[in-house]
Design a protein around this motif. Structure first.
Motif, short mmCIF file in Angstrom:
data_model
loop_
_atom_site.label_atom_id
_atom_site.label_comp_id
_atom_site.label_asym_id
_atom_site.label_seq_id
_atom_site.Cartn_x
_atom_site.Cartn_y
_atom_site.Cartn_z
N HIS A 109 0.65 -1.55 0.07
CA HIS A 109 0.31 0.30 0.05
C HIS A 109 1.50 1.12 -0.23
O HIS A 109 0.63 1.88 -1.02
N HIS A 113 1.44 4.51 -2.61
CA HIS A 113 1.27 5.93 -2.00
C HIS A 113 2.35 6.91 -3.08
O HIS A 113 1.73 7.51 -3.31
N SER A 134 0.30 9.36 6.03
CA SER A 134 -1.18 8.67 5.86
C SER A 134 -2.29 8.99 7.38
O SER A 134 -1.41 9.11 7.93
N GLY A 135 -3.09 8.06 7.55
CA GLY A 135 -3.88 7.45 8.50
C GLY A 135 -3.45 6.64 9.30
O GLY A 135 -3.25 6.77 10.34
N GLY A 136 -2.13 5.61 9.11
CA GLY A 136 -1.43 4.98 9.66
C GLY A 136 -0.37 4.60 9.13
O GLY A 136 0.49 3.74 10.61
N GLY A 161 -1.93 11.41 9.96
CA GLY A 161 -3.44 11.93 9.73
C GLY A 161 -4.18 11.51 11.05
O GLY A 161 -5.45 11.93 11.26
N ASP A 165 -7.28 13.16 12.67
CA ASP A 165 -8.40 12.66 12.43
C ASP A 165 -9.11 13.11 14.13
O ASP A 165 -10.10 12.95 14.75
N GLY A 178 -10.32 14.52 9.33
CA GLY A 178 -8.52 15.24 8.79
C GLY A 178 -9.53 16.35 7.71
O GLY A 178 -9.21 17.23 7.72
N ASP A 182 -9.33 20.47 8.27
CA ASP A 182 -8.81 21.29 7.17
C ASP A 182 -9.91 22.36 7.44
O ASP A 182 -9.82 23.35 7.40
N GLY A 268 -2.88 10.20 1.92
CA GLY A 268 -3.81 10.71 2.33
C GLY A 268 -3.79 12.49 2.97
O GLY A 268 -4.65 13.21 2.74
N ASN A 272 -3.71 17.18 2.22
CA ASN A 272 -4.35 18.76 3.67
C ASN A 272 -3.94 20.12 2.31
O ASN A 272 -2.76 19.96 2.35
N THR A 299 -5.31 10.49 -0.85
CA THR A 299 -6.19 9.32 -0.37
C THR A 299 -6.12 7.41 -1.37
O THR A 299 -5.57 8.22 -2.77
N ASP A 300 -6.62 6.75 -0.29
CA ASP A 300 -6.76 5.87 -0.87
C ASP A 300 -7.67 5.17 -2.31
O ASP A 300 -8.82 6.07 -2.70
O1 KG4 Z 1 -3.69 7.16 1.96
P1 KG4 Z 1 -5.60 7.11 3.19
O2 KG4 Z 1 -6.42 8.03 2.28
O3 KG4 Z 1 -5.25 6.04 4.19
C1 KG4 Z 1 -4.84 5.42 4.27
O4 KG4 Z 1 -3.50 4.76 4.09
O5 KG4 Z 1 -4.24 5.89 5.83
O6 KG4 Z 1 -4.82 8.52 4.58
C2 KG4 Z 1 -6.03 9.09 5.27
C3 KG4 Z 1 -5.78 9.66 5.98
C4 KG4 Z 1 -6.49 9.91 7.38
O7 KG4 Z 1 -6.15 10.31 8.18
C5 KG4 Z 1 -7.63 11.61 7.09
O8 KG4 Z 1 -7.55 12.13 7.91
C6 KG4 Z 1 -6.08 11.82 5.73
O9 KG4 Z 1 -5.14 11.49 5.59
N1 KG4 Z 1 -6.89 12.76 5.25
C7 KG4 Z 1 -6.60 14.49 5.41
C8 KG4 Z 1 -7.71 15.14 4.56
N2 KG4 Z 1 -8.25 14.32 3.58
C9 KG4 Z 1 -7.87 12.96 3.88
N3 KG4 Z 1 -6.09 15.00 6.09
C10 KG4 Z 1 -6.05 16.30 6.24
N4 KG4 Z 1 -6.88 16.82 5.63
C11 KG4 Z 1 -7.21 16.70 4.53
N5 KG4 Z 1 -8.15 17.31 3.66
#
Ligand code: KG4
Ligand code: ZN
Length: 332
Positions: A109, A113, A134-136, A161, A165, A178, A182, A268, A272, A299-300
């Motif tokens: 994954h 990215h 990302s989120g993780g 992320g 969150d 997230g 923003d 993700g 931002n 984002t994913d």
């Molecule tokens: O890459 P992703 O879609 O999923 C993972 O692999 O984790 O990332 C998700 C993260 C979340 O924590 C979400 O809050 C953040 O990306 N995210 C954002 C925005 N859109 C998604 N964070 C800040 N601003 C955004 N506009």
């Protein structure tokens, strides 16, 4: 032609890539199903992937205007992620490859990215420094000319992320926080309150976001309720600014220390708006060439998995028959 499948978390995704031409990318978000729980429930995610994956795949093929017979390779995310969610994608990819005679490619994954940056417009050629947020996961990786990775630094605790969150949740914003944070921060004053930037020392490129999250918790606990309510946008802007400052400062400092003139963003959090804006300003001021994929590729999505697959080998027979998934595994 590559058909890619991505089901590592709560988005059911499929894409079709022909060379570097993205013919289709379908993302079915499960956000509404998880919102009532305030976060992703793994078992719920697996079950929805199972319900959605065939439709999402059919839609991607229809959007691309191709039938399965024209797919030469099937790419799938095998790690890291929610194990049950990953397994739905892996079982689907193996079945499609077996039924059609297409070759099979396993993709990480995080590699995916990064590979969002290999797609036009603005396709980047390695070597470059890449911030994956990302989120993780949060790390800085150096992508070598042969597209292999070297980890430069990483978070010692939470991912960026996750910090955004959880901060959003403390501020009473709905899941997923997230993007909502923003949006709220856009009308706030980032100088209103001071929150700590983790590991803010020259030469330290690692990240830490647990302190800033705890600081927000105590700030809101001790603030007068009326102030916390009335100045919510200002508090959101101040908090977001501290999280984004860490990402910007360390990315720029690592690029300078490695004498790296090309920097890419991935994950993700690259969606931002403050991160995109600040990193652009800082990069321009220092003559760094900065590439940021369009938000839909940050984002994913499965387009990034197809993109990564172009540079990965096919799984040999008969090993491909026993392809599984890994929840964690290597950093990339
Ligand atoms: O890459 P992703 O879609 O999923 C993972 O692999 O984790 O990332 C998700 C993260 C979340 O924590 C979400 O809050 C953040 O990306 N995210 C954002 C925005 N859109 C998604 N964070 C800040 N601003 C955004 N506009
Ligand atoms: Zn992701």
């Amino acid at each position: 032609m590559i058909l890619a499948i991505e089901t590592s978390c709560d988005d059911t995704c499929a894409a079709v890539l022909d060379g570097d031409r993205l013919l289709a990318s379908v993302v079915s978000s499960q956000t509404l199903f998880h919102a009532r729980y305030g976060g992703v429930v793994p078992e719920v995610a697996s079950r929805h992937h199972l319900e959605l994956i065939n439709t999402v795949m059919d839609e991607a093929l229809a959007d691309a205007g191709v039938d399965l017979g024209r797919i030469g390779r099937v790419a799938v995310t095998t790690r890291p992620g929610l194990i049950g969610a990953l397994l739905v994608g892996v079982a689907t990819a193996k079945t499609v490859a077996f039924a059609t005679g297409a070759r099979l490619v396993a993709v990480s994954h995080l590699e995916g990215h990064v590979a969002a940056n290999y797609l036009p417009p603005g396709a980047a050629e390695p070597p470059f420094l890449c911030l994956i947020a990302s989120g993780g996961h949060t790390s800085l990786v150096y992508v070598e000319k042969d597209r292999s990775f070297r980890t430069v630094s990483q978070t010692l605790d939470d991912a960026a992320g996750e910090a955004l969150d959880k901060g959003a949740r403390l501020l009473g914003l709905d899941y997923p926080g997230g993007a909502a944070l923003d949006a709220l921060a856009a009308s706030g004053d980032p100088g209103f309150a001071s929150f700590p930037v983790g590991l803010d020392r020259p030469g330290n490129f690692n990240f830490s976001f647990s302190g800033v999250k705890t600081a927000l918790y105590y700030y809101l606990r001790d603030a007068a309720p009326a102030l916390a309510r009335e100045r919510r946008a200002d508090i959101a802007a101040s908090y977001q600014s501290a999280v984004i400052s860490a990402l910007v400062k360390k990315t720029v400092a690592a690029a300078e220390s490695l004498s790296c003139g090309l920097v890419c963003l991935a994950g993700g959090v690259s969606a931002n708006s403050l991160l995109r804006r600040r990193l652009r300003q800082q990069s321009e001021a220092r003559g760094i060439d900065l590439r940021i994929p369009p938000p839909g590729l940050c984002t994913d999505n499965a387009a990034m998995i197809a993109s990564a697959a172009r540079f990965l080998p096919d799984l040999p027979y008969p090993e491909r028959l026993s392809l599984g998934a890994q929840a964690t595994g290597l950093p990339v």
